[in-house]
Design a protein around this motif. Structure first.
Motif, PDB file in Angstrom:
ATOM      1  N   MET A   1       0.843  -1.179   0.000  1.00 51.81           N
ATOM      2  CA  MET A   1       0.000   0.000   0.000  1.00 51.81           C
ATOM      3  C   MET A   1       0.889   1.244   0.000  1.00 51.81           C
ATOM      4  N   ASP A   2       0.494   2.215  -0.761  1.00 52.98           N
ATOM      5  CA  ASP A   2       1.196   3.489  -0.846  1.00 52.98           C
ATOM      6  C   ASP A   2       1.256   4.138   0.544  1.00 52.98           C
ATOM      7  N   PRO A   3       2.420   4.600   0.989  1.00 52.68           N
ATOM      8  CA  PRO A   3       2.527   5.198   2.328  1.00 52.68           C
ATOM      9  C   PRO A   3       1.572   6.380   2.532  1.00 52.68           C
ATOM     10  N   GLU A   4       1.346   7.163   1.516  1.00 53.37           N
ATOM     11  CA  GLU A   4       0.435   8.304   1.651  1.00 53.37           C
ATOM     12  C   GLU A   4      -0.993   7.840   1.889  1.00 53.37           C
ATOM     13  N   VAL A   5      -1.406   6.790   1.170  1.00 54.39           N
ATOM     14  CA  VAL A   5      -2.752   6.242   1.350  1.00 54.39           C
ATOM     15  C   VAL A   5      -2.871   5.607   2.730  1.00 54.39           C
ATOM     16  N   ARG A   6      -1.837   4.896   3.153  1.00 53.15           N
ATOM     17  CA  ARG A   6      -1.851   4.278   4.478  1.00 53.15           C
ATOM     18  C   ARG A   6      -1.987   5.341   5.566  1.00 53.15           C
ATOM     19  N   THR A   7      -1.273   6.443   5.423  1.00 52.41           N
ATOM     20  CA  THR A   7      -1.365   7.535   6.393  1.00 52.41           C
ATOM     21  C   THR A   7      -2.769   8.118   6.422  1.00 52.41           C
ATOM     22  N   MET A   8      -3.356   8.323   5.260  1.00 49.52           N
ATOM     23  CA  MET A   8      -4.710   8.878   5.193  1.00 49.52           C
ATOM     24  C   MET A   8      -5.718   7.930   5.821  1.00 49.52           C
ATOM     25  N   ARG A   9      -5.577   6.632   5.573  1.00 53.34           N
ATOM     26  CA  ARG A   9      -6.492   5.649   6.170  1.00 53.34           C
ATOM     27  C   ARG A   9      -6.345   5.610   7.687  1.00 53.34           C
ATOM     28  N   ALA A  10      -5.109   5.686   8.160  1.00 59.56           N
ATOM     29  CA  ALA A  10      -4.872   5.691   9.605  1.00 59.56           C
ATOM     30  C   ALA A  10      -5.482   6.940  10.238  1.00 59.56           C
ATOM     31  N   ARG A  11      -5.335   8.073   9.575  1.00 60.96           N
ATOM     32  CA  ARG A  11      -5.902   9.324  10.086  1.00 60.96           C
ATOM     33  C   ARG A  11      -7.421   9.234  10.163  1.00 60.96           C
ATOM     34  N   LEU A  12      -8.045   8.660   9.126  1.00 61.27           N
ATOM     35  CA  LEU A  12      -9.498   8.460   9.126  1.00 61.27           C
ATOM     36  C   LEU A  12      -9.925   7.585  10.303  1.00 61.27           C
ATOM     37  N   GLY A  13      -9.204   6.504  10.505  1.00 67.61           N
ATOM     38  CA  GLY A  13      -9.526   5.598  11.608  1.00 67.61           C
ATOM     39  C   GLY A  13      -9.387   6.273  12.963  1.00 67.61           C
ATOM     40  N   ALA A  14      -8.346   7.074  13.120  1.00 72.60           N
ATOM     41  CA  ALA A  14      -8.139   7.777  14.383  1.00 72.60           C
ATOM     42  C   ALA A  14      -9.272   8.769  14.643  1.00 72.60           C
ATOM     43  N   HIS A  15      -9.661   9.510  13.608  1.00 72.70           N
ATOM     44  CA  HIS A  15     -10.751  10.472  13.787  1.00 72.70           C
ATOM     45  C   HIS A  15     -12.063   9.757  14.105  1.00 72.70           C
ATOM     46  N   ALA A  16     -12.306   8.626  13.461  1.00 69.59           N
ATOM     47  CA  ALA A  16     -13.530   7.865  13.738  1.00 69.59           C
ATOM     48  C   ALA A  16     -13.524   7.368  15.184  1.00 69.59           C
ATOM     49  N   SER A  17     -12.375   6.878  15.636  1.00 66.71           N
ATOM     50  CA  SER A  17     -12.267   6.384  17.002  1.00 66.71           C
ATOM     51  C   SER A  17     -12.512   7.494  18.023  1.00 66.71           C
ATOM     52  N   TRP A  18     -11.881   8.650  17.816  1.00 67.53           N
ATOM     53  CA  TRP A  18     -12.055   9.754  18.758  1.00 67.53           C
ATOM     54  C   TRP A  18     -13.457  10.349  18.671  1.00 67.53           C
ATOM     55  N   ALA A  19     -14.097  10.253  17.504  1.00 67.98           N
ATOM     56  CA  ALA A  19     -15.475  10.734  17.377  1.00 67.98           C
ATOM     57  C   ALA A  19     -16.424   9.887  18.213  1.00 67.98           C
ATOM     58  N   ASN A  20     -16.074   8.642  18.455  1.00 72.65           N
ATOM     59  CA  ASN A  20     -16.891   7.736  19.264  1.00 72.65           C
ATOM     60  C   ASN A  20     -16.558   7.813  20.749  1.00 72.65           C
ATOM     61  N   THR A  21     -15.687   8.729  21.123  1.00 72.57           N
ATOM     62  CA  THR A  21     -15.259   8.865  22.512  1.00 72.57           C
ATOM     63  C   THR A  21     -15.811  10.163  23.088  1.00 72.57           C
ATOM     64  N   ILE A  22     -16.699  10.045  24.044  1.00 72.51           N
ATOM     65  CA  ILE A  22     -17.296  11.225  24.661  1.00 72.51           C
ATOM     66  C   ILE A  22     -16.316  11.909  25.613  1.00 72.51           C
ATOM     67  N   ASP A  23     -15.582  11.128  26.407  1.00 70.13           N
ATOM     68  CA  ASP A  23     -14.669  11.680  27.407  1.00 70.13           C
ATOM     69  C   ASP A  23     -13.237  11.227  27.109  1.00 70.13           C
ATOM     70  N   PRO A  24     -12.486  12.012  26.324  1.00 69.34           N
ATOM     71  CA  PRO A  24     -11.132  11.600  25.954  1.00 69.34           C
ATOM     72  C   PRO A  24     -10.202  11.419  27.148  1.00 69.34           C
ATOM     73  N   ALA A  25     -10.385  12.221  28.191  1.00 71.67           N
ATOM     74  CA  ALA A  25      -9.505  12.108  29.355  1.00 71.67           C
ATOM     75  C   ALA A  25      -9.639  10.751  30.024  1.00 71.67           C
ATOM     76  N   SER A  26     -10.861  10.239  30.099  1.00 68.13           N
ATOM     77  CA  SER A  26     -11.040   8.938  30.731  1.00 68.13           C
ATOM     78  C   SER A  26     -10.462   7.821  29.859  1.00 68.13           C
ATOM     79  N   ARG A  27     -10.477   8.022  28.554  1.00 72.60           N
ATOM     80  CA  ARG A  27      -9.935   7.005  27.643  1.00 72.60           C
ATOM     81  C   ARG A  27      -8.425   6.857  27.816  1.00 72.60           C
ATOM     82  N   THR A  28      -7.747   7.931  28.134  1.00 66.75           N
ATOM     83  CA  THR A  28      -6.291   7.897  28.246  1.00 66.75           C
ATOM     84  C   THR A  28      -5.798   7.899  29.689  1.00 66.75           C
ATOM     85  N   ALA A  29      -6.700   7.815  30.655  1.00 63.34           N
ATOM     86  CA  ALA A  29      -6.329   7.923  32.068  1.00 63.34           C
ATOM     87  C   ALA A  29      -5.340   6.850  32.510  1.00 63.34           C
TER      88      ALA A  29
END
Length: 86
Positions: A1-29
């Motif tokens: 996979m092209d590194p640029e595409v892989r980076t974009m997919r990872a960024r999408l996944g990260a944003h989706a994950s954080w969008a599903n997190t109401i309290d980020p502080a508790s997630r990383t506590a």
């Protein structure tokens, strides 16, 4: 996979994950507590007779030192990969 595409997919996944997190502080506590425990342990090893307040101060400086070192390494890596100015 092209590194640029892989980076974009990872960024999408990260944003989706954080969008599903109401309290980020508790997630990383747990991770923050573990890191802070490591710095406190280092402070107690350096200063076994220190008070809790002194240990907290030293641990905070050890934490800041750690992140400053990481920033310096990052800057050096970016500079190394930067094309030379003409």
């Amino acid at each position: 996979m092209d590194p640029e595409v892989r980076t974009m997919r990872a960024r999408l996944g990260a944003h989706a994950s954080w969008a599903n997190t109401i309290d980020p502080a508790s997630r990383t506590a747990k991770a923050r507590a573990a890191a802070n425990g490591r710095f406190e342990k280092q402070a107690r090893e350096l200063h076994p007779g220190a008070t809790d307040e002194q240990i907290a101060r030293v641990a905070e400086h050890l934490r800041k030192k750690h992140f400053a070192e990481m920033g310096l390494k990052s800057a050096k890596a970016r500079a190394k990969n930067r094309p030379a100015a003409a």
